[in-house]
Scaffold this motif. Structure first.
Motif, PDB file in Angstrom:
ATOM      1  N   GLY A 119     -40.351  32.627  16.801  1.00  0.00           N
ATOM      2  CA  GLY A 119     -39.289  31.992  16.026  1.00  0.00           C
ATOM      3  C   GLY A 119     -39.753  31.688  14.617  1.00  0.00           C
ATOM      4  N   PHE A 120     -38.857  31.099  13.827  1.00  0.00           N
ATOM      5  CA  PHE A 120     -39.265  30.716  12.490  1.00  0.00           C
ATOM      6  C   PHE A 120     -39.244  29.214  12.265  1.00  0.00           C
ATOM      7  N   GLY A 121     -39.230  28.437  13.328  1.00  0.00           N
ATOM      8  CA  GLY A 121     -39.474  27.002  13.206  1.00  0.00           C
ATOM      9  C   GLY A 121     -38.307  26.158  12.741  1.00  0.00           C
ATOM     10  N   ILE A 122     -37.221  26.196  13.480  1.00  0.00           N
ATOM     11  CA  ILE A 122     -36.082  25.328  13.174  1.00  0.00           C
ATOM     12  C   ILE A 122     -36.280  24.022  13.930  1.00  0.00           C
ATOM     13  N   GLU A 123     -36.157  22.917  13.238  1.00  0.00           N
ATOM     14  CA  GLU A 123     -36.216  21.614  13.887  1.00  0.00           C
ATOM     15  C   GLU A 123     -34.908  20.881  13.596  1.00  0.00           C
ATOM     16  N   LEU A 124     -34.266  20.432  14.659  1.00  0.00           N
ATOM     17  CA  LEU A 124     -33.022  19.688  14.534  1.00  0.00           C
ATOM     18  C   LEU A 124     -33.270  18.235  14.906  1.00  0.00           C
ATOM     19  N   GLU A 125     -32.368  17.366  14.447  1.00  0.00           N
ATOM     20  CA  GLU A 125     -32.412  15.974  14.880  1.00  0.00           C
ATOM     21  C   GLU A 125     -31.010  15.547  15.264  1.00  0.00           C
ATOM     22  N   ARG A 126     -30.953  14.671  16.236  1.00  0.00           N
ATOM     23  CA  ARG A 126     -29.671  14.162  16.722  1.00  0.00           C
ATOM     24  C   ARG A 126     -28.983  13.391  15.606  1.00  0.00           C
ATOM     25  N   ASP A 127     -27.697  13.632  15.423  1.00  0.00           N
ATOM     26  CA  ASP A 127     -26.906  12.943  14.401  1.00  0.00           C
ATOM     27  C   ASP A 127     -25.484  12.837  14.939  1.00  0.00           C
ATOM     28  N   ILE A 128     -25.098  11.654  15.370  1.00  0.00           N
ATOM     29  CA  ILE A 128     -23.777  11.501  15.990  1.00  0.00           C
ATOM     30  C   ILE A 128     -22.640  11.741  15.001  1.00  0.00           C
ATOM     31  N   GLY A 129     -22.930  11.705  13.725  1.00  0.00           N
ATOM     32  CA  GLY A 129     -21.910  11.975  12.717  1.00  0.00           C
ATOM     33  C   GLY A 129     -21.782  13.441  12.344  1.00  0.00           C
ATOM     34  N   ALA A 130     -22.684  14.262  12.854  1.00  0.00           N
ATOM     35  CA  ALA A 130     -22.667  15.687  12.518  1.00  0.00           C
ATOM     36  C   ALA A 130     -21.576  16.408  13.307  1.00  0.00           C
ATOM     37  N   LEU A 131     -21.157  17.538  12.799  1.00  0.00           N
ATOM     38  CA  LEU A 131     -20.069  18.315  13.397  1.00  0.00           C
ATOM     39  C   LEU A 131     -20.319  18.610  14.879  1.00  0.00           C
ATOM     40  N   PHE A 132     -21.527  19.061  15.217  1.00  0.00           N
ATOM     41  CA  PHE A 132     -21.864  19.374  16.607  1.00  0.00           C
ATOM     42  C   PHE A 132     -22.939  18.452  17.165  1.00  0.00           C
ATOM     43  N   GLY A 133     -23.172  17.306  16.512  1.00  0.00           N
ATOM     44  CA  GLY A 133     -24.098  16.309  17.023  1.00  0.00           C
ATOM     45  C   GLY A 133     -25.540  16.475  16.583  1.00  0.00           C
ATOM     46  N   TYR A 134     -25.832  17.493  15.766  1.00  0.00           N
ATOM     47  CA  TYR A 134     -27.188  17.723  15.277  1.00  0.00           C
ATOM     48  C   TYR A 134     -27.160  18.100  13.811  1.00  0.00           C
ATOM     49  N   ARG A 135     -28.237  17.783  13.133  1.00  0.00           N
ATOM     50  CA  ARG A 135     -28.422  18.202  11.745  1.00  0.00           C
ATOM     51  C   ARG A 135     -29.764  18.914  11.640  1.00  0.00           C
ATOM     52  N   VAL A 136     -29.879  19.783  10.652  1.00  0.00           N
ATOM     53  CA  VAL A 136     -31.126  20.500  10.421  1.00  0.00           C
ATOM     54  C   VAL A 136     -32.109  19.534   9.774  1.00  0.00           C
ATOM     55  N   LYS A 137     -33.282  19.424  10.385  1.00  0.00           N
ATOM     56  CA  LYS A 137     -34.331  18.562   9.854  1.00  0.00           C
ATOM     57  C   LYS A 137     -35.354  19.381   9.058  1.00  0.00           C
ATOM     58  N   THR A 138     -35.764  20.527   9.623  1.00  0.00           N
ATOM     59  CA  THR A 138     -36.772  21.364   8.980  1.00  0.00           C
ATOM     60  C   THR A 138     -36.517  22.833   9.296  1.00  0.00           C
ATOM     61  N   ILE A 139     -36.771  23.664   8.298  1.00  0.00           N
ATOM     62  CA  ILE A 139     -36.793  25.110   8.498  1.00  0.00           C
ATOM     63  C   ILE A 139     -38.197  25.537   8.079  1.00  0.00           C
TER      64      ILE A 139
END
Length: 144
Positions: free
Chosen positions: A75-95
């Motif tokens: 992979g190329f290292g996507i890290e997500l974090e939980r965000d209840i305000g986000a469209l699908f409940g997650y936001r991108v933290k790191t690429i």
């Protein structure tokens, strides 16, 4: 000494990746559909929301990473974090990718696999992810 040799992980600028994705989506010229309204009309996601770190971007990147993993073996290292305000409940933290080009080529492939002739079906990005990972796991089992 190069950053990679020093043990420093390089990361892409998330907002820049989003802007490039917005340009790619705009160039595709097809609406991004995330659902249907009660009257059967598609609910079209604006491109700026689709490319936002708390919009569709996490879903696109996860599908893209699965496509990339299938082709390259990692992979190329996507890290997500939980965000209840986000469209699908997650936001991108790191690429944590070293190449914007690799991320965008994989994203374009994932988007194309989720698209019909007339529209990009956001819900289909989940299928793209599942199928790519299933092929990766199948190949790994066959090689073991």
């Amino acid at each position: 000494m190069e950053a990679a040799e020093a043990g420093v992980t390089m990361a892409l600028d998330i907002d820049y990746v989003g802007r490039v994705l917005a340009s790619v989506l705009s160039d595709r010229g097809r609406p991004i559909v995330i659902d249907q309204k009660e009257n059967g009309e598609p609910y079209i996601l604006p491109i700026d929301c689709a490319a936002a770190p708390d919009g569709l971007l996490p879903v696109v990147l996860i599908a893209a990473e699965a496509v990339f993993r299938e082709g390259i073996g990692q992979g190329f290292g996507i890290e997500l974090e939980r965000d209840i305000g986000a469209l699908f409940g997650y936001r991108v933290k790191t690429i944590a990718a070293s190449s914007l080009t690799a991320v965008m080529i994989a994203a374009m492939e994932a988007i194309d696999q989720a698209a019909t002739q007339d529209q990009i079906m956001a819900i289909e990005l989940g299928r793209v992810w599942e199928e790519a990972l299933a092929r990766v796991y199948e190949r790994e089992r066959g090689e073991a």
